[in-house]
Design a protein around this motif. Structure first.
Motif, short mmCIF file in Angstrom:
data_model
loop_
_atom_site.label_atom_id
_atom_site.label_comp_id
_atom_site.label_asym_id
_atom_site.label_seq_id
_atom_site.Cartn_x
_atom_site.Cartn_y
_atom_site.Cartn_z
N LEU A 1 0.32 -5.42 -9.11
CA LEU A 1 -0.93 -5.82 -9.77
C LEU A 1 -1.82 -6.62 -8.83
O LEU A 1 -3.04 -6.40 -8.77
CB LEU A 1 -0.60 -6.64 -11.03
N ALA A 2 -1.22 -7.55 -8.08
CA ALA A 2 -2.01 -8.35 -7.15
C ALA A 2 -2.57 -7.48 -6.03
O ALA A 2 -3.73 -7.67 -5.61
CB ALA A 2 -1.14 -9.47 -6.57
N GLY A 3 -1.79 -6.51 -5.55
CA GLY A 3 -2.24 -5.66 -4.47
C GLY A 3 -3.40 -4.77 -4.87
O GLY A 3 -4.35 -4.57 -4.10
N ILE A 4 -3.34 -4.22 -6.07
CA ILE A 4 -4.43 -3.37 -6.55
C ILE A 4 -5.74 -4.17 -6.61
O ILE A 4 -6.81 -3.68 -6.25
CB ILE A 4 -4.09 -2.77 -7.92
N ALA A 5 -5.63 -5.42 -7.06
CA ALA A 5 -6.83 -6.26 -7.17
C ALA A 5 -7.36 -6.68 -5.80
O ALA A 5 -8.58 -6.79 -5.61
CB ALA A 5 -6.52 -7.49 -8.02
N CYS A 6 -6.46 -6.92 -4.84
CA CYS A 6 -6.88 -7.46 -3.54
C CYS A 6 -7.22 -6.39 -2.51
O CYS A 6 -7.79 -6.72 -1.46
CB CYS A 6 -5.76 -8.34 -2.97
N ALA A 7 -6.89 -5.13 -2.78
CA ALA A 7 -7.11 -4.08 -1.77
C ALA A 7 -8.55 -4.00 -1.28
O ALA A 7 -8.78 -3.84 -0.08
CB ALA A 7 -6.67 -2.72 -2.33
N PRO A 8 -9.58 -4.13 -2.15
CA PRO A 8 -10.95 -4.07 -1.64
C PRO A 8 -11.29 -5.17 -0.64
O PRO A 8 -12.20 -4.99 0.18
CB PRO A 8 -11.80 -4.19 -2.91
N LEU A 9 -10.59 -6.29 -0.71
CA LEU A 9 -10.85 -7.37 0.24
C LEU A 9 -10.32 -7.05 1.62
O LEU A 9 -10.81 -7.60 2.61
CB LEU A 9 -10.21 -8.67 -0.27
N LEU A 10 -9.33 -6.16 1.71
CA LEU A 10 -8.74 -5.81 3.00
C LEU A 10 -9.55 -4.74 3.74
O LEU A 10 -9.43 -4.62 4.96
CB LEU A 10 -7.30 -5.32 2.79
N ALA A 11 -10.31 -3.95 2.99
CA ALA A 11 -11.15 -2.92 3.63
C ALA A 11 -12.44 -2.79 2.82
O ALA A 11 -12.64 -1.81 2.09
CB ALA A 11 -10.41 -1.59 3.68
N PRO A 12 -13.32 -3.77 2.92
CA PRO A 12 -14.49 -3.83 2.02
C PRO A 12 -15.50 -2.71 2.21
O PRO A 12 -16.32 -2.48 1.33
CB PRO A 12 -15.11 -5.19 2.35
N VAL B 1 -9.23 1.62 1.24
CA VAL B 1 -8.85 0.85 0.04
C VAL B 1 -7.80 1.63 -0.76
O VAL B 1 -6.80 1.06 -1.21
CB VAL B 1 -10.08 0.56 -0.83
N LEU B 2 -8.02 2.91 -0.95
CA LEU B 2 -7.05 3.73 -1.69
C LEU B 2 -5.71 3.78 -0.96
O LEU B 2 -4.64 3.74 -1.59
CB LEU B 2 -7.60 5.13 -1.88
N ALA B 3 -5.74 3.85 0.38
CA ALA B 3 -4.50 3.85 1.15
C ALA B 3 -3.75 2.53 0.96
O ALA B 3 -2.51 2.52 0.84
CB ALA B 3 -4.81 4.07 2.63
N TYR B 4 -4.46 1.42 0.92
CA TYR B 4 -3.82 0.14 0.66
C TYR B 4 -3.17 0.12 -0.72
O TYR B 4 -2.06 -0.39 -0.90
CB TYR B 4 -4.84 -1.00 0.76
N ARG B 5 -3.86 0.67 -1.71
CA ARG B 5 -3.30 0.67 -3.07
C ARG B 5 -2.05 1.54 -3.16
O ARG B 5 -1.09 1.20 -3.87
CB ARG B 5 -4.37 1.13 -4.06
N LEU B 6 -2.05 2.65 -2.45
CA LEU B 6 -0.83 3.46 -2.39
C LEU B 6 0.31 2.68 -1.75
O LEU B 6 1.47 2.78 -2.17
CB LEU B 6 -1.10 4.74 -1.60
N MET B 7 -0.03 1.89 -0.74
CA MET B 7 0.99 1.08 -0.08
C MET B 7 1.60 0.07 -1.04
O MET B 7 2.81 -0.12 -1.08
CB MET B 7 0.37 0.37 1.13
N PHE B 8 0.78 -0.59 -1.87
CA PHE B 8 1.31 -1.56 -2.82
C PHE B 8 2.16 -0.88 -3.89
O PHE B 8 3.17 -1.45 -4.34
CB PHE B 8 0.16 -2.34 -3.46
N ALA B 9 1.79 0.33 -4.31
CA ALA B 9 2.62 1.07 -5.25
C ALA B 9 3.97 1.42 -4.62
O ALA B 9 5.02 1.39 -5.29
CB ALA B 9 1.90 2.34 -5.70
N THR B 10 3.96 1.74 -3.33
CA THR B 10 5.20 2.03 -2.62
C THR B 10 6.12 0.81 -2.59
O THR B 10 7.34 0.94 -2.65
CB THR B 10 4.87 2.49 -1.19
N CYS B 11 5.53 -0.38 -2.51
CA CYS B 11 6.33 -1.60 -2.51
C CYS B 11 7.16 -1.71 -3.78
O CYS B 11 8.34 -2.07 -3.74
CB CYS B 11 5.43 -2.83 -2.37
#
Length: 461
Positions: free
Chosen positions: A134-145, A151-161
């Motif tokens: 949940l935190a990763g989905i919310a914060c992903a746009p901050l990592l690649a604004p 951003v979508l790749a980051y969210r996939l990464m958090f789901a993988t976690c």
């Protein structure tokens, strides 16, 4: 007084602090079963050799996949991928709460309650993984604004976690219970990832999103395989108990206290470069780091095998101490033997494998090579200390090393860029290893306290 002690014993057995004699199986029998399952009497060298072979195969698969990804993405997108994987490694370390090492330690240390310890660690990690997602989905746009694809790749990464957290308890229960099956589970994911990446590369579909999706799918498959193997060993179906969670959390948080700075020293250089250097510079640096890590699979095998053996406490203290000394010497020798030819061949090897765009990685490799050997040996030292039930000693060494790295990154990167990051990385690895060697020299197998025994003593007072 004796009656009071006998009355207290069943409660302690239910809590996992004394052996359970269910079905007439006493602790001595459980210890013998665990000894057989971990191969303790089968020869340390043979176990190291098979684990090293698995580690090498894993590294080769990851390396070949990395080459295909680097060629398909190019230096700039390879830099974005490196940043995503750096965050992935950090999130895994923090979110698992140190329960991977705690699971190995307690399944080896108290085999009679292995199922319950496994269930407890699984529940802890699933809860943590849900929060992380949940935190990763919310914060992903901050990592690649500025890039929706990243951003979508980051969210996939958090789901993988989350998928990784759900299966981690099963994976590391196998580390203590059946070393060959643990090796099988570990090698499955990188081989499957390589296969998927290869198919995507041949079909010209390999990009940042498909790489992230391949990683997620293969991690899910690994978690499922670990569960199936644990079920076959009778390690599933246990009860999660608060009484077991307390010692596991203490060990796990001590492990986490060391894992966080270890992740800092392993990945902070790339994270800093992702903000302060061009993507191409980070891509060259990531390639150099991946090559200096070639010795790690062989060297790490010594610690992989020694950790559950030390935790199980099977054998005389003098024999365990001798095994520890031989482990440290052999790991250093293997690291040097593997790394020196790599340094010599770098000017030919890097352009041939990665292409002319990665020429800067040659000089970076020369600076990172000493740190690569030291880092691999430090990982072995950390496993030895964890097997002694001393994760806090690991934490102390890693935090000091992380401070050294942060200071050097601040001082060197603004002027030297990626070369300054390489110097900082090697210095941090040297610091961690020296401090761990001091801790190991100070503590012998015969004298060190054990977390499970300490917990038992505290509860019976």
């Amino acid at each position: 007084m004796r009656r009071a002690g006998r009355a207290r014993a069943p409660r302690l057995r239910r809590r996992g602090l004394l052996p359970v004699a269910a079905g007439g199986v006493h602790r001595s029998q459980g210890r013998q079963d665990m000894t057989a399952s971990t191969g303790i009497r089968g020869g340390f060298a043979r176990s190291v050799a098979t684990t090293a072979a698995c580690n090498v195969a894993t590294a080769v698969a990851s390396g070949v996949a990395g080459i295909l990804i680097a060629r398909a993405l190019g230096p700039s997108l390879r830099g974005e991928y490196a940043a995503i994987m750096a965050w992935f490694a950090v999130v895994l370390v923090v979110g698992q709460l140190g329960q991977t090492a705690a699971t190995t330690y307690f399944v080896a240390r108290v085999p009679d309650r292995a199922r319950d310890y496994l269930a407890t660690s699984r529940n802890l990690m699933v809860a943590s993984g849900s929060v992380t997602l949940l935190a990763g989905i919310a914060c992903a746009p901050l990592l690649a604004p500025e890039d929706d694809t990243v951003v979508l790749a980051y969210r996939l990464m958090f789901a993988t976690c989350l998928a990784s957290f759900a299966g981690a308890g099963y994976v590391f229960a196998l580390h203590a219970a059946r070393l060959p099956r643990w090796n099988l589970v570990r090698i499955m994911q990188p081989l499957a990832f390589l296969a998927v990446v290869g198919v995507l590369h041949l079909s010209d579909e390999l990009d940042l999103l498909t790489v992230a999706a391949a990683l997620s799918a293969t991690v899910v498959a690994q978690s499922i395989l670990a569960y199936v193997l644990c079920r076959g060993l009778g390690l599933t179906g246990g009860r999660s108990e608060s009484a077991l969670a307390a010692p596991m959390c203490r060990y796990g948080l001590s492990q986490l206290a060391g894992s966080v700075p270890a992740a800092i020293t392993a990945r902070l250089d790339q994270i800093v470069l992702s903000f302060l250097a061009a993507s191409a510079a980070l891509g060259n640096y990531a390639v150099a780091v991946s090559l200096t890590a070639i010795a790690v699979p062989l060297v790490a095998a010594f610690g992989n095998v020694a950790f559950p053996r030390l935790a199980s406490r099977v054998g005389a203290a003098s024999r365990l101490d001798a095994m520890q000394r031989q482990t440290l010497l052999a790991s250093a020798a293997v690291g040097v033997v593997v790394t020196v030819p790599l340094v010599v061949l770098a000017p030919t090897l890097i352009p041939a494998l990665f292409g002319p765009g990665y020429a800067e990685a040659i000089r970076l490799l020369w600076l990172l090579a000493p740190g690569g050997v030291l880092l691999a040996c430090a990982q072995v030292g950390a496993d030895l200390l964890r097997g002694h039930g001393r994760p806090l000693d690991v934490a102390q060494a890693q935090w000091i090393a992380a401070i050294v790295m942060i200071v050097l990154l601040v001082a060197l990167v603004p002027t030297w860029g990626a070369m300054g990051a390489a110097v900082a990385s090697s210095a941090a690895a040297a610091t961690a290893l020296l401090l761990m060697l001091r801790s190991l020299a100070r503590n012998s197998s015969a004298a060190e306290p054990e977390l499970a025994t300490t917990e038992l003593t505290r509860r019976t007072r």
